[in-house]
Scaffold this motif. Structure first.
Motif, PDB file in Angstrom:
ATOM      1  N   ILE A 114      34.628  42.553  42.412  1.00 61.60           N
ATOM      2  CA  ILE A 114      36.038  43.056  42.640  1.00 61.60           C
ATOM      3  C   ILE A 114      35.903  44.011  42.061  1.00 61.60           C
ATOM      4  CG2 ILE A 114      34.872  43.343  39.857  1.00 61.60           C
ATOM      5  CD1 ILE A 114      37.468  41.814  38.817  1.00 61.60           C
TER       6      ILE A 114
ATOM      7  N   ARG B 147      32.755  34.216  37.543  1.00 61.31           N
ATOM      8  CA  ARG B 147      31.708  33.681  37.354  1.00 61.31           C
ATOM      9  C   ARG B 147      30.893  33.044  37.106  1.00 61.31           C
ATOM     10  NH1 ARG B 147      27.758  36.914  41.975  1.00 61.31           N
ATOM     11  NH2 ARG B 147      26.221  35.709  42.238  1.00 61.31           N
TER      12      ARG B 147
ATOM     13  N   PRO C 272      31.390  38.347  38.522  1.00 58.41           N
ATOM     14  CA  PRO C 272      32.480  38.241  40.284  1.00 58.41           C
ATOM     15  C   PRO C 272      31.590  39.412  41.189  1.00 58.41           C
ATOM     16  CG  PRO C 272      32.949  38.975  38.494  1.00 58.41           C
ATOM     17  CD  PRO C 272      31.666  38.864  37.260  1.00 58.41           C
TER      18      PRO C 272
ATOM     19  N   LYS D  84      38.359  38.041  36.333  1.00 55.18           N
ATOM     20  CA  LYS D  84      37.024  37.568  38.147  1.00 55.18           C
ATOM     21  C   LYS D  84      36.773  37.254  37.421  1.00 55.18           C
ATOM     22  CE  LYS D  84      38.914  38.491  42.717  1.00 55.18           C
ATOM     23  NZ  LYS D  84      38.176  39.281  43.871  1.00 55.18           N
TER      24      LYS D  84
END
Ligand SMILES: NC(=O)C1=CN([C@@H]2O[C@H](COP(=O)(O)OP(=O)(O)OC[C@H]3O[C@@H](n4cnc5c(N)ncnc54)[C@H](O)[C@@H]3O)[C@@H](O)[C@H]2O)C=CC1
Ligand SMILES: O=C(O)CCC(=O)C(=O)O
Length: 392
Positions: free
Chosen positions: A309, A352, A307, A350
């Motif tokens: 970030i 993903r 992700p 975060k």
């Protein structure tokens, strides 16, 4: 001292971003923290245990084993858009080479010896190298991302009708694209309507061999197909069949292969789409900056597997943790830090797909025990300590 191992020719402007005090950058370097690569194929390489990141100074990441990088918690970065203009300009050259017989005409001139009757000879022979113009023709663009959107807009500027296909176009790319580009929702219709087709999509399992006998069965005999994306997207034998049967006019490719060499209908270049000083610099600078921000601050920008970030530094002590994206891991992480009496000043988490990534700013350095406890959480892939206590 961070260590960056380079592969391929990387622009010096990018390499100079790494300060000499904090970074060692070389092609032969043991225990690297990061690789900085262009087209180097990494699929068969075993990664050193120290490797934390791979920076691809370019767009395509099909040379990197992304699944293995996810399993090993290695962040892979690329440089979206940094070489797009270079490719767009070479596509223009490809379109002209495909429609005017420039290459054959130049080879003819090169074959001539000095002679008295040069002018009449040129006038007599030039009809062999006549061609057609781009204006008024239909350009089909497959993949409307960073490069495809530039190519589509360029087609409009050249007075062409432009049709485009991209089932997963991003919001930013859609904003860049002129509203005069006709959106197609069917690849077969695009192939049936276009005089020029330019491919600008990544090679993925879903796109390998996409340009096949099926797609080429309904094309115009005048078709010039341009491939500045990847060789694997096109079935070369289908191209050769279509050219030999007179079902299409030219194939212009940046990806020569043994089965396309020396075919009169195929114009090929040695993968030079991104080979301009400007693109090489843009890519190297972008990826070097991303690698430094990741190694020094744990921030991630333009990753293709992690992700994105970023957390501004609030304390000198930062811990980053990569874990498999399953419930309750974050609870375990914060509980361990609390059990060791360390105050969390700021944190960001975060995810993903199957991965989650945490940046945690602490008031004090974590103890060895606390780090061992964090690393022993079953779903944790790696833990890094950044800043003034890089003791482990
Ligand atoms: N010849 C060269 O030197 C270069 C080649 N490339 C190749 O070009 C590709 C595209 O580059 P960028 O535009 O920078 O990437 P990008 O990621 O900005 O755009 C790719 C676009 O393709 C679309 N796409 C994905 N699957 C598709 C499908 N099945 N049909 C139609 N569209 C699809 C995506 O939604 C995206 O919008 C790269 O993946 C790379 O393989 C890129 C740079 C230089
Ligand atoms: O680095 C290069 O020259 C290759 C560029 C490329 O193919 C890409 O960016 O995907």
């Amino acid at each position: 001292m961070y260590k960056i191992r380079t592969y391929n020719t990387i622009s010096v402007k990018g390499l100079n971003r790494f300060s000499r005090e904090d970074y060692e950058v070389a092609s032969e370097l043991p225990h690297p923290d990061a690789f900085l690569i262009r087209s180097q194929k990494l699929h068969d390489m075993e990664f050193p245990e120290t490797l934390k990141a791979i920076g691809r100074a370019g767009a395509g990441v099909n040379n990197v084993p992304l699944e293995r990088c996810i399993e090993q918690g290695i962040v892979v970065f690329n440089a979206p858009g940094a070489n797009a203009n270079a490719v767009k300009e070479l596509v223009l050259a490809g379109m002209l080479l495909g429609s005017r017989d420039i290459y054959a005409g130049m080879k003819f001139v090169e074959s001539l010896d000095q002679q008295d009757g040069l002018d009449p000879l040129l006038e007599k022979e030039k009809k062999r190298f006549a061609g057609t113009e781009l204006i008024g023709k239909t350009l089909g663009v497959v993949g409307l991302g960073n490069i495809g959107s530039l190519v589509a807009n360029m087609g409009l500027a050249l007075g062409m009708k432009v049709i485009g296909y991209d089932p997963a176009i991003s919001v930013e790319a859609a904003w860049r694209l002129s509203s005069d580009v006709e959106k197609m929702d069917n690849l077969n219709s695009l192939f049936g309507r276009a005089d020029y087709i330019s491919l600008h999509l990544p090679v993925l399992d879903a796109t390998r061999g996409l340009v096949s006998d099926n797609l080429l069965s309904g094309v115009k005999p005048s078709l010039v197909l341009l491939n500045f994306a990847r060789g694997e997207i096109v079935d070369n034998s289908a191209i050769v069949r279509a050219l030999d049967d007179g079902r299409m006019h030219r194939y212009v490719s940046d990806f020569p292969a043994n089965d396309t060499l020396r075919h009169p209908g195929i114009l090929q270049m040695p993968h030079i789409g991104a080979s301009t000083g400007e693109a090489e610099e843009n890519c190297a600078i972008m990826v070097a900056d991303q690698l430094m921000d990741f190694l020094e601050n744990g921030n991630i920008a333009n990753s293709v597997n992690f992700p994105n970030i970023a957390l501004p530094r609030t304390t000198p002590v930062r811990v980053t943790i990569t874990n498999r994206n399953v419930p309750k891991v974050l609870n375990q992480i914060t509980a361990i830090i609390a059990e060791h009496d360390i105050n969390i000043v700021d944190m960001l988490n975060k995810s993903r797909a199957d991965l989650a990534y945490n940046i945690i700013d602490l008031e004090a350095c974590p103890t060895d025990d606390s780090l061992d406890a964090l690393r022993s959480i079953e779903e944790v892939i790696n833990v890094r300590v950044l800043g003034s206590c890089q003791y482990r």
